[in-house]
Enzyme design. Structure first.
Site, PDB file in Angstrom:
ATOM      1  CD  GLU A 321      46.293 -60.584 -45.446  1.00  0.00           C
ATOM      2  OE1 GLU A 321      46.922 -60.306 -46.485  1.00  0.00           O
ATOM      3  OE2 GLU A 321      45.278 -59.964 -45.079  1.00  0.00           O
TER       4      GLU A 321
HETATM    5 ZN   LIG Z   1      44.233 -57.369 -48.856  1.00  0.00          ZN
END
Ligand SMILES: [Zn+2]
Lengths: 592, 105
Positions: A321
């Site tokens: 992320e």
């Molecule tokens: Zn995502």
């Protein structure tokens, strides 16, 4: 330079494939999207196309704009650096030309830059915070679309597979704006394109799904908290369906073998170090199970495949992320792209160091096939009959091939380990967990005699040190092949050798070579070359630098009893100018 | 939609349990995966809610144990960023080779 639109992503992949035909293959995903778009996957690799693969996905969630741009930039960087013989720098992170070539020559990287182009198009042109694909569900507005990252066949039916109070992040409501799982597992063309990659590219051993933004680096599992002591508590066991997914309970934890957890944790940490070096942002490493479990995610699906069907390769699943928002300013996006690139290079270096070919070809006049994925229990050989014909055998080696050769981190090393003139096959593991060196001794008629001689410190501690390379030769001149370890990262000052004793056992030495190993061997761009450079019948080790800065060829000459005599003879123009010319490869032999 | 924009905000608390109690109650969009990070004084997680629901979430029972910090109006930011998307195709010509952001060194 603004964000790429979906047409630009496809054109960028096509143009890279056209510009670097020797380093790439452009693959067409078989399923067109709901709006009729066709996606491509770019394979990057300079070596064996069947060597280990790293699958990298971007753009699964439409609103996360940075990852596809990052994957195009990353691909372009690796290709250009390899072509021109340079390293790559991102902020404070630096990778040598040798790193770049080691990646592209040892592994194949499969770039699926934009998994969900329909969603990206809608996010960039209409509703910026759109996440799902654009499946028509019979309604408008948020009632369109499926969350691709809840659509994979891993505990997909979250209502049946998780405790009712687990808070699992998924929905069976098509109007859920974010986490609608779709009408069936793998219902979406975008999902099936990723599954197709895993099904049809069995050498893929690493799966990285790039998302934004938290930031954090995630590894398996996402379904419940990890545990390594209760092997019956797995996603496959329906007895736990009513209790799966609760945080901090004792009824169920998702089983992950301890050595797999070690491997994914250390690979994640290596990525995090590289990301952090760019501009100091410490993403951190976490298990993908956070506050709540997730069903149907791509990283869990990739890792789960081998446990659901052991004939499939084991694929380690990760998610990055990246950055701090879905759509940062382009100036900030460029910094996040550098972080993603550095992290991906670190992952690919890890993959390169652990790389094994799915089928390795052993040199000599005969050809043997050693399979390093599960499914075989023999070593087939094509014996050359000297007139262009071949005699084929398929001798049994059940444990050697069926269990040992497909262990992650195992490298195949060939040589004559008993001095009978026939080539034998040894397995050297470069990840933790072993303390021996198995050998399959050729019996001359296609059969194999297996030994598993102890080498506890040599294998258990030394061979799995990062940056260690395996070098074979006859270092004591007794006619048997021995195995040496040359470390190419800082920290050592010696060259360990496992001398074959002729019956499958090993005698270990660890002779000092302080400057040779401690300083020279870990210089960027240095390659190891073996040969009998002083003609005394013993194999020696030379260092040839292929980046600028040296004007000599250091040699560690074996003294026959595990010790090393170091020389550093001048070769000014040869090394200083010629050896570091882009595209030059070393080929040693007897030329005089 | 422009009347009720999506707000990107942080939820901070001393413990994960306090964050989870709050997110259990208000059910926000927690992004790809519900991952909280360690932060000064405890933990923090990013979340997204329409502005009206964010306002009402400040009054729920478990809100007392968390602090909320608005980061940005994500809808407004998204509309602005749409102006930073390529409008044609800069790689339409086969000879336009993409170059990455890495230093070639
Ligand atoms: Zn995502």
């Amino acid at each position: 330079m603004p964000y790429l639109n979906v047409d630009e992503i496809e054109s960028a992949l096509e143009n890279l494939a056209a510009a670097y035909p020797d380093l790439t293959t452009l693959m067409t995903a078989p399923n067109t999207t709901h709006e009729g778009r066709t996606s491509h996957i770019l394979r990057l690799g300079a070596g064996d196309p069947s060597a280990d693969g790293v699958l990298i996905l971007g753009g699964m969630h439409a609103r996360e704009w940075v990852p596809p741009d990052a994957l195009i930039s990353f691909s372009a960087d690796l290709l250009e650096a390899h072509e021109t013989g340079t390293g790559l720098g991102y902020g404070g992170a630096a990778f040598s030309a040798a790193d770049v070539s080691s990646i592209l020559e040892s592994v194949n990287i499969f770039i699926f830059a934009c998994v969900n182009p329909d969603g990206r198009r809608f996010s960039q042109a209409s509703q910026a915070l759109w996440r799902k694909n654009r499946r028509p569900n019979g309604g408008g507005g948020s009632c369109l679309g499926v969350d691709i990252n809840r659509n994979f066949d891993f505990l997909w039916d979250h209502l049946a597979k998780f405790a009712p109070d687990s808070g699992v992040s998924a929905s069976d409501n098509p109007c859920d704006a974010n986490v609608y799982r779709g009408p069936a597992a793998g219902s979406e063309p975008e999902t099936r394109n990723v599954v197709w990659m895993l099904d049809n590219t069995p050498q893929i051993r690493w799966h990285m799904d790039v998302h934004s933004a938290v930031p954090v680096i995630l590894h398996s599992w996402g379904s419940d908290q990890n545990q390594s002591t209760q092997p019956t508590q797995t996603f496959l066991n329906t007895a736990f369906d009513a209790v799966r997914g609760r945080i901090n309970d004792t009824a169920y934890g998702e089983f992950i073998p301890a050595e797999d957890l070690d491997l994914v944790s250390s690979a994640s940490a290596r990525m995090n170090d590289a990301v952090k070096a760019v501009r100091g942002d410490n993403y951190g490493v976490e298990q993908a199970f956070g506050l709540y479990p997730t069903s149907g995610a791509s990283d869990d699906y990739a890792f789960a495949r081998h446990f659901a069907d052991p004939s499939r390769s084991k694929v380690y699943g990760f998610t990055v992320e990246c950055g701090h928002s879905f759509q940062p300013t382009w100036t900030e996006a460029e910094e996040v792209i550098k972080e993603v690139s550095a992290g991906l290079i670190a992952l690919c270096l890890e993959a390169a160091e652990l790389a094994v070919g799915s089928v390795s070809h052993v040199r000599g006049k005969d050809i043997a096939l050693v399979r390093q994925t599960p499914g075989w229990s023999t070593i087939p050989v094509a014996f050359s009959n000297g007139t262009g014909g071949w005699d084929i055998t398929n001798g049994a080696a059940p444990t050697f091939i069926g269990n040992w050769a497909n262990t992650p981190g195992v490298r195949i090393v060939t040589g004559d380990f008993n001095g009978n003139g026939l080539t034998d096959i040894a397995l050297v593991r470069q990840t933790p967990g072993w303390a021996s060196i198995p050998i399959a001794f050729a019996n001359g008629s296609g059969g194999w005699d297996i030994t598993n001689g102890a080498a506890p410190t040599f294998i258990g501690n030394w061979a799995n040190t990062p940056g260690v390379r395996i070098v074979t030769g006859d270092f004591n001149g007794n006619g048997l092949t021995d195995i040496a370890l040359v470390r190419q990262t800082p920290g050592w000052a010696s060259i360990p050798v496992a001398f074959a004793n002729g019956s499958g056992g090993w005698d270990i030495t660890n002779g000092a070579a302080p400057t040779f190993i401690g300083n020279w061997a870990n210089t960027p761009g240095v390659r190891i070359v073996t040969g009998d450079f002083n003609g005394n019948g013993l194999t020696d080790i030379a260092l040839v630098r292929q980046t600028p800065g040296w004007a000599s060829i250091p040699v560690a000459s074996s003294n026959g009893s595990g010790g090393w005599d170091i020389t550093n003879g001048a070769a000014a123009t040869f090394i200083g100018n010629w050896a570091n010319t882009p595209g030059v490869r070393l080929t040693n032999g007897d030329y005089r | 939609m422009s009347e009720d924009p999506i707000i990107h905000f942080e939820i901070r608390a001393a413990t994960l349990a306090e964050i989870k109690e709050f997110t259990d109650e208000i059910q926000p969009d927690l992004g790809c995966r519900a991952i909280a990070r360690r932060a000064e004084g405890g933990f923090v997680i990013d979340a997204y809610l329409p502005e009206s629901r964010l306002q009402s979430s400040r009054d729920v029972r478990s809100a007392a144990n968390v602090s909320l910090h608005v980061l940005e109006n994500a809808s407004e930011v998204g509309r602005a960023r749409q102006q930073e998307v390529g409008s044609s195709n800069r790689y339409a010509a086969r000879g336009e080779i993409p170059r990455g952001l890495g230093r070639k060194e």
